[in-house]
Write a protein that holds these residues in place. Structure first.
Motif, PDB file in Angstrom:
ATOM      1  N   GLY A   1      -8.367  -0.350 -22.404  1.00 46.14           N
ATOM      2  CA  GLY A   1      -9.686  -0.072 -22.961  1.00 46.14           C
ATOM      3  C   GLY A   1      -9.619   0.270 -24.438  1.00 46.14           C
ATOM      4  O   GLY A   1     -10.440  -0.203 -25.244  1.00 46.14           O
ATOM      5  N   GLY A   2      -8.624   1.082 -24.828  1.00 47.50           N
ATOM      6  CA  GLY A   2      -8.455   1.409 -26.239  1.00 47.50           C
ATOM      7  C   GLY A   2      -8.093   0.196 -27.066  1.00 47.50           C
ATOM      8  O   GLY A   2      -8.534   0.060 -28.214  1.00 47.50           O
ATOM      9  N   ALA A   3      -7.277  -0.711 -26.489  1.00 46.69           N
ATOM     10  CA  ALA A   3      -6.914  -1.934 -27.205  1.00 46.69           C
ATOM     11  C   ALA A   3      -8.121  -2.841 -27.392  1.00 46.69           C
ATOM     12  O   ALA A   3      -8.314  -3.443 -28.462  1.00 46.69           O
ATOM     13  N   TYR A   4      -8.956  -2.933 -26.362  1.00 48.78           N
ATOM     14  CA  TYR A   4     -10.155  -3.771 -26.462  1.00 48.78           C
ATOM     15  C   TYR A   4     -11.111  -3.203 -27.513  1.00 48.78           C
ATOM     16  O   TYR A   4     -11.675  -3.939 -28.330  1.00 48.78           O
ATOM     17  N   ALA A   5     -11.260  -1.876 -27.502  1.00 52.07           N
ATOM     18  CA  ALA A   5     -12.142  -1.243 -28.486  1.00 52.07           C
ATOM     19  C   ALA A   5     -11.564  -1.318 -29.891  1.00 52.07           C
ATOM     20  O   ALA A   5     -12.323  -1.278 -30.879  1.00 52.07           O
ATOM     21  N   GLY A   6     -10.246  -1.443 -30.002  1.00 50.59           N
ATOM     22  CA  GLY A   6      -9.604  -1.452 -31.311  1.00 50.59           C
ATOM     23  C   GLY A   6      -9.423  -2.824 -31.915  1.00 50.59           C
ATOM     24  O   GLY A   6      -8.766  -2.949 -32.966  1.00 50.59           O
ATOM     25  N   ARG A   7     -10.004  -3.853 -31.293  1.00 53.49           N
ATOM     26  CA  ARG A   7      -9.805  -5.215 -31.807  1.00 53.49           C
ATOM     27  C   ARG A   7     -10.312  -5.387 -33.236  1.00 53.49           C
ATOM     28  O   ARG A   7      -9.740  -6.151 -34.003  1.00 53.49           O
ATOM     29  N   GLY A   8     -11.381  -4.697 -33.573  1.00 47.45           N
ATOM     30  CA  GLY A   8     -11.924  -4.839 -34.923  1.00 47.45           C
ATOM     31  C   GLY A   8     -11.394  -3.827 -35.912  1.00 47.45           C
ATOM     32  O   GLY A   8     -11.800  -3.831 -37.082  1.00 47.45           O
ATOM     33  N   HIS A   9     -10.483  -2.963 -35.473  1.00 40.09           N
ATOM     34  CA  HIS A   9      -9.939  -1.942 -36.371  1.00 40.09           C
ATOM     35  C   HIS A   9      -8.899  -2.553 -37.312  1.00 40.09           C
ATOM     36  O   HIS A   9      -8.320  -3.607 -37.021  1.00 40.09           O
ATOM     37  N   PRO A  10      -8.626  -1.903 -38.427  1.00 37.50           N
ATOM     38  CA  PRO A  10      -7.588  -2.407 -39.344  1.00 37.50           C
ATOM     39  C   PRO A  10      -6.231  -2.480 -38.661  1.00 37.50           C
ATOM     40  O   PRO A  10      -5.950  -1.745 -37.711  1.00 37.50           O
ATOM     41  N   GLU A  11      -5.369  -3.365 -39.156  1.00 35.03           N
ATOM     42  CA  GLU A  11      -4.030  -3.509 -38.582  1.00 35.03           C
ATOM     43  C   GLU A  11      -3.244  -2.203 -38.642  1.00 35.03           C
ATOM     44  O   GLU A  11      -2.408  -1.929 -37.774  1.00 35.03           O
ATOM     45  N   SER A  12      -3.526  -1.393 -39.638  1.00 34.36           N
ATOM     46  CA  SER A  12      -2.801  -0.128 -39.792  1.00 34.36           C
ATOM     47  C   SER A  12      -3.059   0.837 -38.642  1.00 34.36           C
ATOM     48  O   SER A  12      -2.285   1.785 -38.442  1.00 34.36           O
ATOM     49  N   SER A  13      -4.108   0.592 -37.846  1.00 31.25           N
ATOM     50  CA  SER A  13      -4.384   1.474 -36.710  1.00 31.25           C
ATOM     51  C   SER A  13      -3.263   1.419 -35.677  1.00 31.25           C
ATOM     52  O   SER A  13      -3.057   2.371 -34.930  1.00 31.25           O
ATOM     53  N   ILE A  14      -2.532   0.317 -35.634  1.00 36.79           N
ATOM     54  CA  ILE A  14      -1.380   0.220 -34.742  1.00 36.79           C
ATOM     55  C   ILE A  14      -0.344   1.284 -35.100  1.00 36.79           C
ATOM     56  O   ILE A  14       0.285   1.890 -34.233  1.00 36.79           O
ATOM     57  N   ILE A  15      -0.202   1.543 -36.385  1.00 37.22           N
ATOM     58  CA  ILE A  15       0.805   2.488 -36.854  1.00 37.22           C
ATOM     59  C   ILE A  15       0.333   3.924 -36.720  1.00 37.22           C
ATOM     60  O   ILE A  15       1.056   4.783 -36.206  1.00 37.22           O
ATOM     61  N   ASN A  16      -0.893   4.191 -37.159  1.00 40.07           N
ATOM     62  CA  ASN A  16      -1.323   5.589 -37.275  1.00 40.07           C
ATOM     63  C   ASN A  16      -2.629   5.900 -36.560  1.00 40.07           C
ATOM     64  O   ASN A  16      -3.239   6.933 -36.810  1.00 40.07           O
TER      65      ASN A  16
END
Length: 412
Positions: free
Chosen positions: A255-270
């Motif tokens: 669910g968090g991954a689906y919601a984070g699809r439009g987030h910046p790539e840096s969200s993977i890191i921090n």
């Protein structure tokens, strides 16, 4: 109070088939995954076999393997607890240092001496073996608090280092799945860059390598807690709760991954709401991995250790899993040699190094299957000869020589 602090009772641990099955299965799948990754070319990366092996099996299989390692440390400690804490610490130190050095030597032989600071999973296991010794003095709730802290603090800690510089500066969409759910899973654009500076080596070990201490050590810690529950004969009653927790964690991760699809790539890191990523292990991936590991182990434990009446009668495939689990260090070490040396031989003949570019998906899969067969034949040969000169045998010899009053077990 000592009994409460250690979290175990004076109960002799029984044979737990599900641990060997899960570890053996994870190791065999790992060989198929690595052959697909290191031999498969760009065309292979755009196929379902590549995606299924690399991400559906591989992404949570590593977490399962580490969790089984944590459980095994509980059983090893219970088996030798009469020898005292000093002997147990020496055992942990010898085992941890041995596995750590085997990991370094393996990387040097497979990829060359310059690549030894990639921080593969064996160096993490070596460190975790020593770390888990000190967990025997902690109650389970405090270990669980450490696990939660590692998961929550990882994004913040990674935000304090230049993570992009180590992994190529950007991320790319994972093929296949991105056709259906764009942005839900990302990979780094380049492989981890080894830099021979003390700061970078330490940073890779702790935070930025392939399997850094933070956050990957949380999986052995979870396994250690579960190992205590097994030793105390409470796991059977924990299974419904573990499955519910596992499902909840999987839902949080996906669910968090689906919601984070439009987030910046840096969200993977921090970030906490971010696409799935294995390198680095995003917060959503951590939740997914841990949830899947709990679900799969709970099912296996119920099938093999609750329902099964006679644990000495096992099927042919379970026998293979048991043997693979018993030779896990040797199996892991030699599978990398089987991958790396043919690439070097081809380079010497052709002048081209075909890492991740040698062949298509099906030939790479067939090479992986052939390697599994070869390794299993090798283990069967070793088993018939008392495992003499296997890596496990050398570890037993060292332990007997320096830190044991009785013959120790030989499993990681």
């Amino acid at each position: 109070m000592a009994e409460e602090r250690d979290g175990t009772r004076d109960i002799k641990p029984e044979r737990i088939i599900s641990i060997d099955v899960m570890r053996g299965f994870a190791l065999i799948c790992m060989v198929l995954v690595h052959f697909m990754i290191f031999y498969g070319n760009d065309g292979a990366a755009n196929t379902w076999p590549y995606f299924i092996l690399n991400h559906i099996l591989g992404d949570w299989g590593a977490a399962c393997f580490l969790m089984m390692m944590g459980m095994s440390q509980v059983f090893s400690g219970e088996k030798h607890k009469e020898e005292g804490n000093l002997i147990l610490f020496k055992r942990a130190l010898i085992r941890g240092c041995f596995i750590f050095m085997v990991g370094i030597i393996m990387l040097a032989l497979a990829w060359g001496p310059y690549q030894i600071w990639q921080w593969d999973i064996l160096t993490l296991i070596g460190f975790a073996t020593i770390l888990l010794f000190f967990c025997r003095f902690l109650p389970s709730w405090s270990i669980l608090a450490i696990v939660a802290a590692l998961a929550v603090c990882t994004p913040w800690l990674r935000g304090g280092v230049d993570f992009n510089a180590v992994w190529g500066g950007q991320f790319v969409h994972v093929p296949v799945i991105s056709h259906y759910l764009p942005g839900i899973m990302l990979d780094p654009a380049k492989e981890f860059e080894v830099v021979w500076r003390a700061k970078d080596i330490a940073q890779g070990f702790l935070l930025t390598g392939y399997f850094p201490v933070i956050p990957w050590s949380l999986f052995p810690l979870v396994g250690y807690i579960m190992g205590r529950r097994i030793v105390n004969r409470r796991m059977r009653h924990d299974l419904p709760l573990l499955i519910m927790i596992g499902i909840l964690l999987v839902c949080i991760g996906l669910g968090g991954a689906y919601a984070g699809r439009g987030h910046p790539e840096s969200s993977i890191i921090n970030g906490f709401v971010a696409p799935l990523s294995f390198y680095p292990d995003s917060f959503t991936m951590i939740c997914f991995q841990l949830g899947m590991a709990l679900i799969v182990f709970s099912i296996l434990y119920y099938c093999y250790d609750v329902l099964k009446q006679d644990k000495h009668k096992v099927s042919f495939i379970v026998g293979i899993y048991n043997r693979t689990s018993g030779f896990s260090l040797t199996f892991y070490f030699f599978h990398y040699i089987l991958i790396g040396w043919p690439l070097v031989l081809i380079y010497l003949i052709t002048g081209k190094y075909y890492l991740s570019g040698l062949m298509g998906a099906i030939p790479a899969l067939l090479c992986g299957i052939a390697a599994v067969i070869l390794l299993e034949l090798l283990l069967a040969f070793w088993e018939r000869r008392g495992a003499k000169y296997s890596l496990e045998w050398f570890l037993v010899v060292l332990t007997l020589r320096f830190a044991s009053r009785s013959r120790p077990d030989t499993k990681i």
